[in-house]
Scaffold this active site. Structure first.
Site, PDB file in Angstrom:
ATOM      1  N   HIS A 207      -3.143  -5.442   1.690  1.00  0.00           N
ATOM      2  CA  HIS A 207      -2.478  -5.535   2.857  1.00  0.00           C
ATOM      3  C   HIS A 207      -2.563  -6.872   3.565  1.00  0.00           C
ATOM      4  CE1 HIS A 207      -2.042  -1.072   4.347  1.00  0.00           C
ATOM      5  NE2 HIS A 207      -3.465  -0.949   3.538  1.00  0.00           N
TER       6      HIS A 207
ATOM      7  N   CYS B 216       0.946  -1.162   0.116  1.00  0.00           N
ATOM      8  CA  CYS B 216       0.082  -0.044   0.053  1.00  0.00           C
ATOM      9  C   CYS B 216       1.011   1.359   0.110  1.00  0.00           C
ATOM     10  CB  CYS B 216      -1.039  -0.117   1.010  1.00  0.00           C
ATOM     11  SG  CYS B 216      -2.193   0.937   0.694  1.00  0.00           S
TER      12      CYS B 216
ATOM     13  N   GLU C 296      -1.038  -8.310   5.657  1.00  0.00           N
ATOM     14  CA  GLU C 296      -0.704  -8.192   7.179  1.00  0.00           C
ATOM     15  C   GLU C 296      -1.858  -8.198   7.971  1.00  0.00           C
ATOM     16  OE1 GLU C 296       0.015  -5.806   5.030  1.00  0.00           O
ATOM     17  OE2 GLU C 296      -0.532  -3.907   6.170  1.00  0.00           O
TER      18      GLU C 296
HETATM   19  N1  GLN Z   1      -3.538   6.203   0.865  1.00  0.00           N
HETATM   20  C1  GLN Z   1      -2.350   6.090   1.664  1.00  0.00           C
HETATM   21  C2  GLN Z   1      -1.159   6.813   0.962  1.00  0.00           C
HETATM   22  O1  GLN Z   1      -1.473   7.588  -0.108  1.00  0.00           O
HETATM   23  C3  GLN Z   1      -2.177   4.400   1.398  1.00  0.00           C
HETATM   24  C4  GLN Z   1      -3.045   3.905   2.397  1.00  0.00           C
HETATM   25  C5  GLN Z   1      -2.389   2.522   3.219  1.00  0.00           C
HETATM   26  O2  GLN Z   1      -1.302   2.495   3.353  1.00  0.00           O
HETATM   27  N2  GLN Z   1      -3.479   1.962   3.610  1.00  0.00           N
HETATM   28  O3  GLN Z   1      -0.085   6.818   1.308  1.00  0.00           O
END
Ligand code: GLN
Length: 223
Positions: free
Chosen positions: A203, A86, A205
């Site tokens: 994710h 992410c 995790e």
């Molecule tokens: N929207 C977040 C970002 O731009 C990422 C979201 C996440 O890691 N769950 O960093």
């Protein structure tokens, strides 16, 4: 003994540490998992995970801690195994869209452009079953958890493999994705790999499913 680091500046690093331990137990591997906040800690790691969280914050704290250059060196010069989930995927991308004015400093390493917050806000988080061929032909679908997730909107370089896309028949209503975003979804790229660098939009995790962690540990050992 393998030493795995999890970048612990902000975000979901504890969950990754737990799942690396779970995967190592399953594989009967001796793995020491450490929180990485300094260049010295980074230098001890045979592989690094960059967790989800807020990529602008992680990037700012990394810059303030003098970690940005050591991270770039680790990924792009030493070419050590690195996995970003992410926000971690965003930081490992060569380009990012939808960043605030002035942008944010990226680590880079993946020849892709990501689109941040592709599916909208926190309330538009969703789950989708992903078909991850690299886990094996008969592997059960992987529960993909998407929270303000990015997608890879363009592959820029040679040598980038697409490892997963969102399924064609994602039930958007059931998944909780708003109508406003209905043009997104099917076919969106949510996992890529380029050499030593792996990136996932979702994710693992947060699921308790340690299969990707186990696969990644095995790939580090070259098994
Ligand atoms: N929207 C977040 C970002 O731009 C990422 C979201 C996440 O890691 N769950 O960093």
């Amino acid at each position: 003994l393998l030493t795995i680091g999890v970048l612990a500046l902000q975000g979901g690093f504890i969950e990754h540490i737990n799942l690396v331990r779970k995967a190592a137990d399953r594989l009967k591997l001796h793995v020491s998992v450490i929180e990485v906040r300094t260049a010295q800690e980074l230098a001890r790691c045979d592989g690094l995970i960059i967790p989800g969280g807020e990529s602008t914050t992680i990037s700012l704290v990394a810059a303030q801690s003098g970690l940005l250059e050591p991270l770039r060196d680790y990924v792009k010069v030493q070419k050590k195994p690195v996995w970003g989930t992410c926000a971690g995927l965003i930081l490992l991308s060569d380009q990012a869209n939808a960043t605030k004015k002035g942008g944010q400093e990226l680590i880079g390493g993946l020849g892709v452009r990501v689109h941040r917050n592709h599916f909208g806000r926190q309330t538009e988080s969703f789950e989708a079953d992903l078909d991850l061929a690299f886990l094996g032909d008969d592997a059960a679908p992987f529960p993909g958890v998407f929270i303000r997730a990015p997608v890879v909107e363009e592959v820029l370089g040679d040598g980038v493999s697409v490892l997963a896309t969102l399924p064609g028949r994602l039930d958007r209503a059931a998944a909780g994705v708003s109508q406003a975003n209905a043009k997104h979804g099917s076919g969106d790229i949510v996992a890529v790999r380029q050499g030593n660098v792996l990136g996932t939009s979702f994710h693992p995790e947060l699921t308790g499913d340690a299969r990707i962690h186990a696969w990644w540990l095995r790939s580090i050992l070259g098994q």
